[in-house]
Scaffold this motif. Structure first.
Motif, PDB file in Angstrom:
ATOM      1  N   THR A   1       0.841  -1.196   0.000  1.00  0.00           N
ATOM      2  CA  THR A   1       0.000   0.000   0.000  1.00  0.00           C
ATOM      3  C   THR A   1       0.873   1.242   0.000  1.00  0.00           C
ATOM      4  N   SER A   2       0.305   2.322  -0.520  1.00  0.00           N
ATOM      5  CA  SER A   2       1.054   3.575  -0.437  1.00  0.00           C
ATOM      6  C   SER A   2       0.480   4.482   0.650  1.00  0.00           C
ATOM      7  N   TYR A   3      -0.591   4.020   1.314  1.00  0.00           N
ATOM      8  CA  TYR A   3      -1.124   4.799   2.428  1.00  0.00           C
ATOM      9  C   TYR A   3      -0.404   4.379   3.711  1.00  0.00           C
ATOM     10  N   MET A   4       0.411   5.270   4.267  1.00  0.00           N
ATOM     11  CA  MET A   4       1.188   4.929   5.448  1.00  0.00           C
ATOM     12  C   MET A   4       0.285   4.545   6.617  1.00  0.00           C
ATOM     13  N   ASP A   5      -0.881   5.193   6.686  1.00  0.00           N
ATOM     14  CA  ASP A   5      -1.720   4.948   7.861  1.00  0.00           C
ATOM     15  C   ASP A   5      -2.288   3.541   7.892  1.00  0.00           C
ATOM     16  N   GLU A   6      -2.153   2.802   6.797  1.00  0.00           N
ATOM     17  CA  GLU A   6      -2.661   1.440   6.830  1.00  0.00           C
ATOM     18  C   GLU A   6      -1.776   0.517   7.647  1.00  0.00           C
ATOM     19  N   ALA A   7      -0.613   1.011   8.046  1.00  0.00           N
ATOM     20  CA  ALA A   7       0.236   0.241   8.962  1.00  0.00           C
ATOM     21  C   ALA A   7      -0.556  -0.132  10.201  1.00  0.00           C
ATOM     22  N   ASP A   8      -1.528   0.711  10.550  1.00  0.00           N
ATOM     23  CA  ASP A   8      -2.359   0.448  11.721  1.00  0.00           C
ATOM     24  C   ASP A   8      -3.057  -0.908  11.660  1.00  0.00           C
ATOM     25  N   TYR A   9      -3.363  -1.353  10.436  1.00  0.00           N
ATOM     26  CA  TYR A   9      -4.104  -2.604  10.324  1.00  0.00           C
ATOM     27  C   TYR A   9      -3.186  -3.809  10.257  1.00  0.00           C
TER      28      TYR A   9
ATOM     29  N   LEU B   1       8.538   2.101  12.425  1.00  0.00           N
ATOM     30  CA  LEU B   1       8.534   3.252  11.516  1.00  0.00           C
ATOM     31  C   LEU B   1       8.603   4.560  12.303  1.00  0.00           C
ATOM     32  N   ILE B   2       7.951   4.574  13.449  1.00  0.00           N
ATOM     33  CA  ILE B   2       7.896   5.864  14.161  1.00  0.00           C
ATOM     34  C   ILE B   2       8.926   5.970  15.290  1.00  0.00           C
ATOM     35  N   GLU B   3       9.631   4.841  15.544  1.00  0.00           N
ATOM     36  CA  GLU B   3      10.620   4.850  16.626  1.00  0.00           C
ATOM     37  C   GLU B   3      11.531   6.049  16.597  1.00  0.00           C
ATOM     38  N   LYS B   4      12.114   6.286  15.435  1.00  0.00           N
ATOM     39  CA  LYS B   4      13.110   7.333  15.322  1.00  0.00           C
ATOM     40  C   LYS B   4      12.471   8.696  15.544  1.00  0.00           C
ATOM     41  N   ALA B   5      11.223   8.823  15.074  1.00  0.00           N
ATOM     42  CA  ALA B   5      10.524  10.097  15.200  1.00  0.00           C
ATOM     43  C   ALA B   5      10.209  10.402  16.667  1.00  0.00           C
ATOM     44  N   LYS B   6      10.086   9.342  17.443  1.00  0.00           N
ATOM     45  CA  LYS B   6       9.748   9.543  18.867  1.00  0.00           C
ATOM     46  C   LYS B   6      10.810  10.351  19.588  1.00  0.00           C
ATOM     47  N   THR B   7      12.030  10.296  19.093  1.00  0.00           N
ATOM     48  CA  THR B   7      13.096  11.054  19.740  1.00  0.00           C
ATOM     49  C   THR B   7      12.873  12.552  19.587  1.00  0.00           C
ATOM     50  N   VAL B   8      12.102  12.937  18.542  1.00  0.00           N
ATOM     51  CA  VAL B   8      11.908  14.358  18.284  1.00  0.00           C
ATOM     52  C   VAL B   8      10.568  14.833  18.831  1.00  0.00           C
ATOM     53  N   LYS B   9       9.583  13.936  18.811  1.00  0.00           N
ATOM     54  CA  LYS B   9       8.231  14.375  19.059  1.00  0.00           C
ATOM     55  C   LYS B   9       7.485  13.261  19.776  1.00  0.00           C
ATOM     56  N   SER B  10       6.603  13.604  20.650  1.00  0.00           N
ATOM     57  CA  SER B  10       5.814  12.550  21.261  1.00  0.00           C
ATOM     58  C   SER B  10       4.620  12.250  20.360  1.00  0.00           C
ATOM     59  N   ASN B  11       4.253  10.966  20.372  1.00  0.00           N
ATOM     60  CA  ASN B  11       3.097  10.566  19.567  1.00  0.00           C
ATOM     61  C   ASN B  11       3.166  10.945  18.094  1.00  0.00           C
TER      62      ASN B  11
ATOM     63  N   THR C   1       2.961  10.683  14.009  1.00  0.00           N
ATOM     64  CA  THR C   1       2.159   9.896  13.087  1.00  0.00           C
ATOM     65  C   THR C   1       3.084   9.041  12.234  1.00  0.00           C
ATOM     66  N   LEU C   2       2.488   8.099  11.503  1.00  0.00           N
ATOM     67  CA  LEU C   2       3.297   7.239  10.635  1.00  0.00           C
ATOM     68  C   LEU C   2       3.975   8.059   9.551  1.00  0.00           C
ATOM     69  N   ASP C   3       3.242   9.051   9.034  1.00  0.00           N
ATOM     70  CA  ASP C   3       3.831   9.931   8.022  1.00  0.00           C
ATOM     71  C   ASP C   3       5.064  10.628   8.572  1.00  0.00           C
ATOM     72  N   GLU C   4       4.933  11.088   9.802  1.00  0.00           N
ATOM     73  CA  GLU C   4       6.072  11.779  10.408  1.00  0.00           C
ATOM     74  C   GLU C   4       7.244  10.824  10.601  1.00  0.00           C
ATOM     75  N   GLY C   5       6.915   9.549  10.953  1.00  0.00           N
ATOM     76  CA  GLY C   5       7.970   8.553  11.074  1.00  0.00           C
ATOM     77  C   GLY C   5       8.702   8.386   9.754  1.00  0.00           C
ATOM     78  N   PHE C   6       7.967   8.349   8.691  1.00  0.00           N
ATOM     79  CA  PHE C   6       8.553   8.198   7.357  1.00  0.00           C
ATOM     80  C   PHE C   6       9.426   9.411   7.016  1.00  0.00           C
ATOM     81  N   GLN C   7       8.883  10.585   7.285  1.00  0.00           N
ATOM     82  CA  GLN C   7       9.635  11.817   7.013  1.00  0.00           C
ATOM     83  C   GLN C   7      10.948  11.819   7.792  1.00  0.00           C
TER      84      GLN C   7
END
Lengths: 514, 366, 373
Positions: free
Chosen positions: A197-205, A226-236, A238-244
């Motif tokens: 899928t190209s919708y990142m939010d489908e990781a939820d399923y 996917l979001i682990e690394k992003a957690k260091t910058v921001k709490s909670n 999104t998957l998109d942010e993890g990708f970014q």
């Protein structure tokens, strides 16, 4: 490694004219039984190539892959008889009925005759398609086609399902349904699903994810990887942010309008009592809209709700059965040429001339809108800069990566400085970085007074809209600002739903009512 | 104006930038013309001709020598008897046979009439007829040779005006030019529409300020330009490689090609506006092209068709193209001679173009 | 090989075929249209030859000649006094041919020593030659009048056209049409259908089933075979009962030959589509390699032996020539074992050859589809 799907150092190149594209560049992964694994990544990341290699349809240049212990090259036929596979262009026969399509695949998989009926009923029930077993596949809506294709892939009750973007272009409700079905199958049968899928939010399923970007795996494992690394910058995050975070190493600031929409801005698009009938079927039923200068106007709805038809009538691609559309006070019928001069259009599918170069496309659209030679030169210069197309000017557009194509489509639509911009799922299949970039430009344009009308399946994009309309069965069922929609989509007394839940709530409420 | 030119340029780029369309626009017509220029011949040669000489005399041999001297026939002397001859004809080992009766030398010596039989294979009636004509001529010349004094001196000489050698190529090649360019140009034009529809560019194009007429005109004009390039290429072949003479004013030819292409393009547009898929467009173009080609006068004369078919075929541009090309190439026709063709072709073009335009406008507004 | 899967695929093909109007156009409409065109539209019968007769003086024998032409249903006579007018008339297409009667005709005729000239418009040479032959025939009989030539010495020709006594061009046109129609159903339709499945992505899903390539190919061919045979039977019935073409050989052998040719064309069509995977290219290539050669290089319209040697060699590659030879003979001559065995043998061999390549070229792989990530 003991997974039932195994890949080791897979490489696959494609020759594209003189250039070689590395579709897959050293892919290794292992997938365990009984899980839903999401293959996430934007268009052009190599998802289809990987799935085709696993299905034994393509031979990797290097490396090896196996499914259920069968080698994907040597034992392709064995794999093909035990897996269920659903290609992106689903292999339905459009002039066969639902039942005939299923029957064909049942026979190919040699399902005993006495079991077929119960299997069909079960699958149609599961897909919520039991109402019309004798309708031709070509007459189904997009979401229904996807479900039918899935049913065909499931006929043999396979242990492994490979699904290539089953949710592309499908509304959020159908997507949830589809994943609900997959979950049921996995729970019941312990089968394994590998779905791209190209919708990142489908990781939820999914139980696990594999994130592919430019032919390489950038994240693999639990959804949180996917979001682990992003957690260091921001709490909670999104998957998109993890990708970014993984790609760009930073999470960009949220986008904001600099110039808020003024309430007394002039109305530039006015649709009055729009009706569209196809034979006896009413696709759009007396809809009214007003779009103001500088407004970002979102048109949302489930598949088949009449949103595409409305959109096409508003920009003049489809004729109205009754009612009228005015563009800057010009009737789209009587002064169509002049009215079209005021609008720009970006289609969902890339729709520029693939054989022509970037420069030639720009030149053509510039001239098509009647820009004088000097003006044309100036605007093309602007477009090439603004959309960073300097390095691609003389490349044939057909060969460009998707992101560049989308930028070029925007550039072509903006050359003549339209007052109204129509965007039809223009971000479909794009990665979060590209979408961010895209929206930055859109908001910029809106700040400058351009009216923007969009349709989208990304619910997070609704947040950028000043005004939204949700359509169902050809009628407007909700309209207002994002907050208003969220309020309308929240049951009384409950905490305010986010936009996705609100959308689902509104649609489902109407469905149960009817 | 420059807006229209940009549209035209786009159409041409689309055709010539894509190797596939460039290929079908230029290669097949030239290959086909080359191949057909040689293959499409009705002149006989190397006809296997059986000889059953039951007379075995000086006289019969001199008749056989006459046949032997003809460049058309290759004689087969190994015919045993009539049954053998029948078998050989059936197996196509020979195409025709001459049976000389036993009494031949005696009858000649007695100055009596004598009958010889010529039997031809009727499976192909055209060549059978030609073989009979040639054999008759040989026998006539034999008669005048052996009876120079008694034979009637009534002679009918003949002359083929405009094509004294009765060279079939001179007729066939210009005619093929019309047939091939109709096929390819119609196909190309109808495909560009289907291509825009399938590639999604059609919507994008409809949203530009171009009017329906402009869109169609640009497609038509680009089709005509491609046609002109292709026809010029083929013309060079015809004039310089096959050396077919050209007897009229070249301006008339250019005008004819223009009107012919206009009609071809109009038909292509009309088909493509009404077809939503590539397959439909191809099948209809094909069906029309085949009917037009068969009933064009290329293979059999238009005048021999039943009246009703002749009337229907007024709308067949290939028919007018074939007829007028022949007049221009070989007969040295003048403007007045070709004028009716110009008018009819322009009429076909204008008719199909306006129906196509009307249909497209209708589709856009309903 | 699994018959159940083949049956399922064949049933699917049949339904698709019945629901797709395009296949009907090619399968049923086209044969009928072509047969009608060839049977009625395409004949070489001469009618209404516009003849200008130039004679500078009037004489009784001259009038006799002119009235012979005027009485004939084949001619449409205009009288002219000078050569120049006649030339103009031919150029303006007011006349197809000119007959020049010599001066002092009466005297020459009495001496039986005269020379008349027939000039025809030969810009279409075959038509010109035909006109010339007709004019000469009528003129000869007019001038010889009631002189009994049968007692004159000399060699006379008794000609006979075997296998086609009536000299009916439909006799050789109709077998030719069958070749073209079957080439189209076999090659072009099969190639288009197959290419469509590639383009619509059906192939991709089909490949990921237990089905084998051979099963797919067989199922594809079954329906087109039936459609092709229906086309052939329609053609046979129309040939026999509408156009009165005799069928002297055995019907069974004709159908056997049709079967082999159809298989050959279908396997070629499969090969084309599995190489191009595009409807557009399949259409063009099958037109160039199947339709056109069946038409022009098969010996149906033009004698192969009259072509230049390199072209003759090329004709051996295309199956049309074998089928035309077989059909014309079996229709008009009867069962000639040598012809049947030779032609069917070569076509069977070609069929096996193409089928084999198509099978090898069409493994369940998408490699040649290129990038579509």
């Amino acid at each position: 490694m003991d997974g039932i799907i195994l890949c080791k150092d897979i490489k696959k190149d494609f020759n594209l004219g003189k250039e070689t594209v590395h579709a897959l560049n050293g892919i290794s992964l292992s997938i365990n039984k009984g899980r839903i694994v999401g293959l996430l990544g934007p268009d052009g990341a190599g998802k289809t190539t990987l799935l085709r290699i696993l299905a034994g349809l393509l031979i990797p240049d290097e490396g090896s892959a196996s499914v259920l212990g069968y080698d994907c090259v040597r034992n392709a036929e064995s794999i093909q008889s035990v897996i269920g596979y659903m290609p992106q262009k689903f292999g339905l026969y459009e002039n066969l009925t639902l039942h005939e399509n299923m029957k064909l695949y049942a026979e190919l998989h040699q399902i005993p005759l006495q079991n077929q009926k119960s299997r069909f009923d079960e699958l149609l029930e599961m897909m919520n398609l039991s109402r019309f077993p004798n309708r031709r596949a070509g007459k189904l809506s997009g979401g229904m086609k996807q479900k039918l294709a899935l049913a065909c892939a499931l006929i043999s009750d396979p242990d492994i399902l490979l699904l290539d973007e089953p949710t592309v272009g499908v509304d959020i409700i159908s997507r949830r349904e589809l994943f609900g079905i997959l979950r049921k199958i996995v729970d019941k049968r312990k089968s394994t699903v590998f779905v791209s899928t190209s919708y990142m939010d489908e990781a939820d399923y999914c139980d696990e994810i594999v994130v592919l970007y430019q032919g390489q795996i950038i994240a693999n494992g639990a959804k949180d990887s996917l979001i682990e690394k992003a957690k260091t910058v921001k709490s909670n995050p999104t998957l998109d942010e993890g990708f970014q975070m993984l790609i760009a190493g930073a999470i960009p600031l949220p986008l904001k309008r600099k110039v808020p929409l003024s309430p007394e801005a002039e109305v530039v698009v006015k649709a009055t009592n729009l009706v569209k009938r196809f034979g006896t079927f009413t696709a759009v039923d007396h809809t009214n809209f007003e779009v103001r200068r500088g407004e970002v106007f979102g048109l949302l709805g489930a598949n088949g709700a009449g949103k595409t038809t409305t959109f096409r009538m508003m920009c003049g691609l489809d004729a109205v059965t009754s009612g009228s559309v005015e563009i800057c006070g010009l009737n789209l019928h009587t002064a169509s040429g002049k009215a079209r001069q005021k609008i720009g259009f970006v289609a969902q599918k890339f729709s520029l001339y693939a054989d022509m170069t970037v420069k030639e496309n720009l030149e053509f659209f510039g001239a098509a809108y009647g820009l004088s030679r000097a003006k044309r030169k100036e605007r093309i210069h602007w477009a090439i800069h603004e959309f960073a197309l300097e390095n691609y000017q003389n490349a044939p557009t057909g060969d460009l990566p998707l992101g560049i194509k989308q930028r070029l489509s925007m550039a072509c639509a903006l050359l003549h400085e339209p007052e109204i911009l129509f965007l039809d799922e223009a971000t479909s299949g794009a990665d979060p970085l590209t979408r961010y970039d895209f929206w930055r430009r859109i908001l910029d344009l809106a700040d400058k007074g351009v009216a923007v009308i969009i349709t989208t399946h990304f619910m997070d994009e609704a947040d950028y809209c000043d005004h939204m309309v949700i359509m169902q069965d050809g009628k407007t069922v909700a309209s207002g600002s994002v907050t208003e929609i969220r309020r309308q989509g929240t049951p009384k007394g409950a905490p305010l739903n986010d936009i996705t839940e609100a959308f689902v709530h509104i649609i489902q409420k109407k469905e149960t009512a009817s | 104006m420059f807006r229209f030119l940009a549209l035209l340029k786009k159409e041409l780029l689309q055709i010539f930038k894509n190797p596939k369309t460039r290929f079908i626009a230029l290669a097949p017509p030239v290959v086909a013309l080359f191949l057909l220029g040689y293959a499409a011949t009705t002149d006989l040669k190397d006809v296997p001709f059986g000889i059953l000489d039951q007379s075995h005399s000086q006289e019969s041999r001199s008749l056989i020598d006459k046949f032997n001297a003809s460049p058309i026939f290759i004689l087969h002397h190994d015919i045993q008897n009539e049954t053998d001859m029948g078998n050989k004809l059936a197996r196509r080992e020979i195409k025709a046979a001459l049976v000389i009766p036993e009494s031949f030398s005696r009858d000649i010596a007695l100055s009596q009439p004598v009958n010889v039989q010529i039997i031809v294979d009727g499976r192909n009636t055209t060549s059978a007829g030609a073989i009979l004509n040639d054999s008759n001529a040989i026998i006539q010349s034999y008669n005048t040779q052996i009876y120079p004094q008694t034979g009637s001196k009534i002679q009918i000489s003949s002359r083929g005006w405009f094509n004294p050698a009765y060279n079939v190529k001179w007729f066939m090649l210009p005619a093929l030019l019309a047939m091939l360019s109709l096929m390819i140009v119609t196909l190309l034009v109808s495909l560009t529409f289907a291509k825009e529809r399938e590639g999604g560019t059609f919507d994008q194009l409809l949203l530009t300020p171009y009017s329906t007429g402009e869109l169609l005109a640009a497609k038509a004009l680009s089709g005509i330009i491609v046609g002109i390039i292709q026809v010029s290429l083929s013309l060079c072949f015809i004039l310089f490689w096959f050396q077919v003479p050209y007897q009229s004013n070249y301006a008339l030819l250019i005008l004819l090609i223009f009107f012919f292409l206009f009609a071809a393009v109009g038909i292509g547009l009309l088909i493509s506006v009404h077809c939503s898929t590539l397959q439909q467009a191809m099948i209809w173009v094909f069906l029309f092209a085949v009917i037009f080609a068969l009933l064009s006068g290329l293979a059999t004369p238009v005048e021999s068709m039943p009246d009703i078919m002749q009337k229907i075929m007024v709308i067949n541009p290939v028919r007018w193209g074939v007829a007028s090309l022949r007049r221009l190439f070989l007969e040295g026709a003048t403007f007045i001679d070709i004028l009716p063709t110009y008018l009819i072709l322009a009429g076909i073009g204008a008719g199909t173009f306006s129906i196509g335009c009307y249909s497209l406008v209708y589709q856009r507004t309903h | 090989m699994n018959f159940r899967r083949i049956r399922a695929l064949a049933v699917k093909e049949r339904k698709q075929l019945l629901r797709e109007p395009a296949s009907f156009v090619i399968g049923i409409v086209l044969p009928i249209v072509m047969l009608l065109i060839f049977g009625y539209g395409m004949n070489t019968d001469v009618r209404g030859i516009k003849l200008a007769i130039v004679s500078h003086e009037s004489s009784s024998i001259g009038d006799q000649v002119i009235s012979r032409f005027q009485d004939s249903e084949f001619f449409d006579v205009t009288l002219m006094r000078n050569t120049h007018d006649a030339e103009i008339a031919v150029q303006k297409h007011n006349a197809d041919a000119v007959l020049f009667l010599p001066d002092n005709l009466q005297k020459h005729f009495a001496d039986r020593d005269l020379n008349a000239l027939v000039a025809v418009n030969a810009s279409n040479p075959s038509v010109g030659q035909m006109h010339e032959a007709y004019i000469k025939g009528v003129l000869m009989s007019a001038l010889q009048g009631n002189v009994d030539t049968s007692s004159l010495p000399g060699v006379r020709v008794q000609s006979r056209m075997w296998f086609n006594d009536k000299n009916d061009s439909a006799y050789y046109m109709i077998p030719g049409v069958i070749v073209i129609v079957m080439a189209m159903i076999g090659c072009m339709l099969t190639a288009l259908q197959m290419a469509k499945e590639y383009e619509h992505g059906n192939m991709e899903q089909m490949f990921v089933t237990p089905m084998t390539s051979a099963e797919l190919l067989i199922a594809k061919m079954i329906n087109n075979y039936i459609l092709g045979m229906i086309g052939m039977v329609i053609a046979l019935l129309m040939a026999r009962f509408l156009f009165g073409v005799p069928i002297r050989g055995s019907i069974l052998i004709l159908l056997l030959g049709g079967t082999i040719f159809l298989l050959l064309q279908m396997s070629f069509g499969l090969l084309i589509s599995s190489v191009t995977k595009s409807q557009f290219l399949s259409c063009i290539i099958s037109m160039l390699t199947s339709f056109m050669p069946s038409f022009l290089l098969s010996g149906f319209l033009y004698e192969i032996s009259s072509m230049p040697v390199p072209i003759q060699i090329i004709t051996y590659i295309f199956p049309g020539r074998y089928f035309v030879d077989f059909l014309q003979t079996t229709f008009l001559v009867g069962n000639v074992p040598e012809i049947i065995i030779k032609n069917l043998g070569i076509m069977s061999f070609m069929t096996l050859f193409f089928l084999n390549i198509a099978r090898i070229k069409n493994p369940k792989k998408l490699e040649s589809q290129g990038i579509s990530v």
